[in-house]
Design a protein around this motif. Sequence first.
Motif, PDB file in Angstrom:
ATOM      1  N   LYS A   1       0.785  -1.158   0.006  1.00  0.00           N
ATOM      2  CA  LYS A   1       0.029  -0.189   0.072  1.00  0.00           C
ATOM      3  C   LYS A   1       0.792   1.229   0.114  1.00  0.00           C
ATOM      4  O   LYS A   1       0.335   2.453   0.108  1.00  0.00           O
ATOM      5  CB  LYS A   1      -0.973   0.097   1.182  1.00  0.00           C
ATOM      6  CG  LYS A   1      -1.848  -1.157   0.912  1.00  0.00           C
ATOM      7  CD  LYS A   1      -2.883  -1.085   2.466  1.00  0.00           C
ATOM      8  CE  LYS A   1      -3.690  -2.279   2.385  1.00  0.00           C
ATOM      9  NZ  LYS A   1      -4.297  -2.407   3.616  1.00  0.00           N
ATOM     10  N   GLU A   2       2.173   1.216  -0.090  1.00  0.00           N
ATOM     11  CA  GLU A   2       3.090   2.286  -0.148  1.00  0.00           C
ATOM     12  C   GLU A   2       4.082   2.151  -1.008  1.00  0.00           C
ATOM     13  O   GLU A   2       4.465   1.009  -1.336  1.00  0.00           O
ATOM     14  CB  GLU A   2       3.785   2.237   1.432  1.00  0.00           C
ATOM     15  CG  GLU A   2       2.906   2.887   2.407  1.00  0.00           C
ATOM     16  CD  GLU A   2       2.205   4.192   2.432  1.00  0.00           C
ATOM     17  OE1 GLU A   2       2.939   5.111   2.068  1.00  0.00           O
ATOM     18  OE2 GLU A   2       1.027   4.576   2.754  1.00  0.00           O
TER      19      GLU A   2
ATOM     20  N   GLY B   1      -2.823   2.833  -3.174  1.00  0.00           N
ATOM     21  CA  GLY B   1      -2.200   3.957  -2.153  1.00  0.00           C
ATOM     22  C   GLY B   1      -1.364   5.171  -2.865  1.00  0.00           C
ATOM     23  O   GLY B   1      -1.856   5.066  -4.228  1.00  0.00           O
TER      24      GLY B   1
END
Length: 162
Positions: A105-106, A138
């Motif tokens: 997610k990053e 993200g």
Amino acid sequence: MKKKIAFELSIYKTEEELSVEDSNLLKQAVNARIKAYAPYSNFLVGAAVLLENGEIVLGNNQENASYPSGLCAERVAIFYAGANYPNEEIKKIAISAASNDYEVKEPAGPCGNCRQAIAEYEYKQKTPIPIIMRGESGPIYKCDAVTDMLPLGFNNSFLSDS
């Protein structure tokens, strides 16, 4: 005495906030990521390198049971570009990371070896190379130059006194 070294990066919530060129390059990095060979780490990375002539060169991580023998996506792509388009400057690089085991997610930035390799090309061409980074979802990070991410980096200016 102390000295603080920092850099700025742009953070985008969605691909729609990117320029068409940046969005397309990021999509190419995702396509490269899908083809990565990562049977040991299950961590897949794709890189797309946009050259000044408009060519897009792709790379993905290639693992090996003898761990040091593998190569990261970024270096696969920039070394291919350097070997096949030696007179073309690198305009920008997009990187996409994912895992077969969990959702990334990053953004995952380039490793130290990749930062050093990209910095060599920045130094060689005397122009910055922006880096666009995203996980599977993200935020999207964009850094203006890889040397911003590698303060106090080593380059060939240290190899002579001129």
